[in-house]
Design a protein around this motif. Structure first.
Motif, PDB file in Angstrom:
ATOM      1  N   TYR A  35       6.024  -0.732  -3.774  1.00 39.92           N
ATOM      2  CA  TYR A  35       5.983  -1.209  -2.407  1.00 39.92           C
ATOM      3  C   TYR A  35       5.655  -2.701  -2.404  1.00 39.92           C
ATOM      4  N   LEU A  43       3.362  -1.455   4.376  1.00 42.03           N
ATOM      5  CA  LEU A  43       4.012  -1.406   3.071  1.00 42.03           C
ATOM      6  C   LEU A  43       5.496  -1.105   3.237  1.00 42.03           C
ATOM      7  N   PHE A  88       2.103  -9.137  -1.955  1.00 39.53           N
ATOM      8  CA  PHE A  88       1.228  -8.211  -2.661  1.00 39.53           C
ATOM      9  C   PHE A  88       2.072  -6.995  -3.015  1.00 39.53           C
ATOM     10  N   LEU A  90       2.450  -3.183  -4.707  1.00 42.41           N
ATOM     11  CA  LEU A  90       1.693  -1.969  -4.979  1.00 42.41           C
ATOM     12  C   LEU A  90       2.582  -0.927  -5.631  1.00 42.41           C
ATOM     13  N   TYR A 102      -0.078  10.640  -2.773  1.00 45.77           N
ATOM     14  CA  TYR A 102       0.173   9.533  -3.685  1.00 45.77           C
ATOM     15  C   TYR A 102      -1.149   8.998  -4.235  1.00 45.77           C
ATOM     16  N   PHE A 104      -2.395   5.288  -5.638  1.00 48.06           N
ATOM     17  CA  PHE A 104      -1.965   3.897  -5.669  1.00 48.06           C
ATOM     18  C   PHE A 104      -2.727   3.115  -6.725  1.00 48.06           C
ATOM     19  N   GLY A 105      -2.052   2.112  -7.289  1.00 48.24           N
ATOM     20  CA  GLY A 105      -2.719   1.144  -8.130  1.00 48.24           C
ATOM     21  C   GLY A 105      -3.452   0.123  -7.280  1.00 48.24           C
ATOM     22  N   SER A 106      -4.088  -0.821  -7.940  1.00 45.18           N
ATOM     23  CA  SER A 106      -4.891  -1.814  -7.224  1.00 45.18           C
ATOM     24  C   SER A 106      -4.082  -3.043  -6.820  1.00 45.18           C
ATOM     25  N   GLY A 107      -2.821  -3.104  -7.231  1.00 39.79           N
ATOM     26  CA  GLY A 107      -1.928  -4.146  -6.750  1.00 39.79           C
ATOM     27  C   GLY A 107      -1.844  -5.370  -7.628  1.00 39.79           C
ATOM     28  N   ARG A 109      -0.860  -9.486  -6.991  1.00 35.67           N
ATOM     29  CA  ARG A 109      -0.540 -10.531  -6.009  1.00 35.67           C
ATOM     30  C   ARG A 109       0.309 -11.590  -6.692  1.00 35.67           C
TER      31      ARG A 109
ATOM     32  N   TYR B  36      -3.827   7.694   5.127  1.00 26.41           N
ATOM     33  CA  TYR B  36      -4.344   6.799   4.098  1.00 26.41           C
ATOM     34  C   TYR B  36      -5.080   5.670   4.797  1.00 26.41           C
ATOM     35  N   GLN B  38      -6.446   1.452   3.991  1.00 30.58           N
ATOM     36  CA  GLN B  38      -6.352   0.312   3.101  1.00 30.58           C
ATOM     37  C   GLN B  38      -7.379  -0.736   3.513  1.00 30.58           C
ATOM     38  N   SER B  41      -6.599  -6.186   0.648  1.00 26.64           N
ATOM     39  CA  SER B  41      -6.224  -6.559  -0.717  1.00 26.64           C
ATOM     40  C   SER B  41      -6.522  -5.482  -1.753  1.00 26.64           C
ATOM     41  N   GLN B  42      -6.580  -4.234  -1.312  1.00 28.75           N
ATOM     42  CA  GLN B  42      -6.710  -3.121  -2.246  1.00 28.75           C
ATOM     43  C   GLN B  42      -5.547  -2.159  -2.044  1.00 28.75           C
ATOM     44  N   GLY B  43      -5.371  -1.250  -2.992  1.00 23.47           N
ATOM     45  CA  GLY B  43      -4.365  -0.216  -2.824  1.00 23.47           C
ATOM     46  C   GLY B  43      -4.806   0.801  -1.784  1.00 23.47           C
ATOM     47  N   PRO B  44      -3.868   1.412  -1.059  1.00 29.57           N
ATOM     48  CA  PRO B  44      -4.242   2.437  -0.085  1.00 29.57           C
ATOM     49  C   PRO B  44      -4.975   3.603  -0.739  1.00 29.57           C
ATOM     50  N   TYR B  46      -6.096   7.617  -0.372  1.00 31.70           N
ATOM     51  CA  TYR B  46      -5.780   8.893   0.286  1.00 31.70           C
ATOM     52  C   TYR B  46      -7.020   9.398   1.038  1.00 31.70           C
ATOM     53  N   TYR B  87      -3.366   4.407   8.027  1.00 30.77           N
ATOM     54  CA  TYR B  87      -1.955   4.731   8.152  1.00 30.77           C
ATOM     55  C   TYR B  87      -1.764   6.242   8.300  1.00 30.77           C
ATOM     56  N   LEU B 100       6.991   8.242   0.990  1.00 31.28           N
ATOM     57  CA  LEU B 100       6.074   7.909   2.071  1.00 31.28           C
ATOM     58  C   LEU B 100       6.565   6.621   2.715  1.00 31.28           C
ATOM     59  N   PHE B 102       5.566   3.842   5.350  1.00 31.94           N
ATOM     60  CA  PHE B 102       4.397   3.335   6.060  1.00 31.94           C
ATOM     61  C   PHE B 102       4.817   2.581   7.313  1.00 31.94           C
TER      62      PHE B 102
END
Lengths: 113, 112
Positions: A35, A43, A88, A90, A102, A104-107, A109, B36, B38, B41-44, B46, B87, B100, B102
């Protein structure tokens, strides 16, 4: 502990360069997703893969490429054809079932300089 | 995949319940409702999901209307750390559960 790892956390790219973002998971998940998120936005799906050696375009695939040679890895390449790559990014993974969420990773940038 | 509609922002006092609504009027019979959140600046992360019955876990409760056209996420005792974008998403069930998608989400601000 099982999880999904994205690297690097921050990435700087010069205009005209290709860069590859890493996504690795040890959750034995079937499906993986990429994403993109712009400031203040939700996203948007770039690419996804439900099985090894197969992947599908999402809503904004232009200028991006992926591969899925191993179940645990789904790298994303941002090519020079992507006109506005600063964002960003993801990565997510899941078992390919509708009743499973799902992870998710921490992303990463990415900034174009 | 069905589309969801959420208010863009909400405020909640610390310690009070936060009730976040979501409309999904075109949901199909085999689509799950997911929530979800968020943090910047972090991942979403669950929170919870459900098909047609109300669900509760250690984080929240999910109330789905009988016609499944809307749902409400309840954070029973909101804290400052619950400030985030929430979300609401629907996802088809069964094998090959699909993507998914968003929306813009609801920005929840928990205030002291």
């Amino acid at each position: 502990d099982g999880g999904i790892t994205q690297s690097p956390k921050y990435l700087f790219r010069k205009e005209g360069q290709n860069v590859t973002l890493s996504c690795e998971q040890n959750l034995n998940h079937d499906a993986m997703y990429w994403y993109r998120q712009d400031p203040g936005q939700g996203l948007r799906l770039i690419y996804y893969s439900q099985i090894v050696n197969d992947f599908q375009k999402g809503d904004i695939a232009e200028g991006y490429s992926v591969s899925r040679e191993k179940k645990e890895s789904f790298p994303l390449t941002v090519t020079s054809a992507q006109k506005n790559p600063t964002a960003f990014y993801l990565c997510a993974s899941t078992l390919d079932r509708g009743d499973y969420g799902y992870t998710f990773g921490s992303g990463t940038r990415l900034t174009v300089v | 995949d069905a589309k969801t509609t959420q208010p863009p922002s909400m405020d909640c006092a610390e310690g009070r319940a936060a009730n976040l609504p979501c409309n999904h009027s075109t949901i199909s019979g085999n689509e799950y409702v997911y929530w979800y959140r968020q943090i910047h600046s972090q991942g979403p992360q669950y929170i919870i999901h459900g098909l047609k019955n109300n669900e509760t876990n250690e984080m929240a409760s999910l109330i789905i209307t009988e016609d499944r056209k809307s749902s409400t996420l309840i954070l029973p005792h909101a804290t400052l750390r619950d400030t985030a974008v929430y979300y609401c998403i629907v996802r088809v069930g069964g094998n090959q559960g699909g993507k998914l998608i968003f929306g813009q989400g609801t920005e929840l601000s928990v205030k002291p």
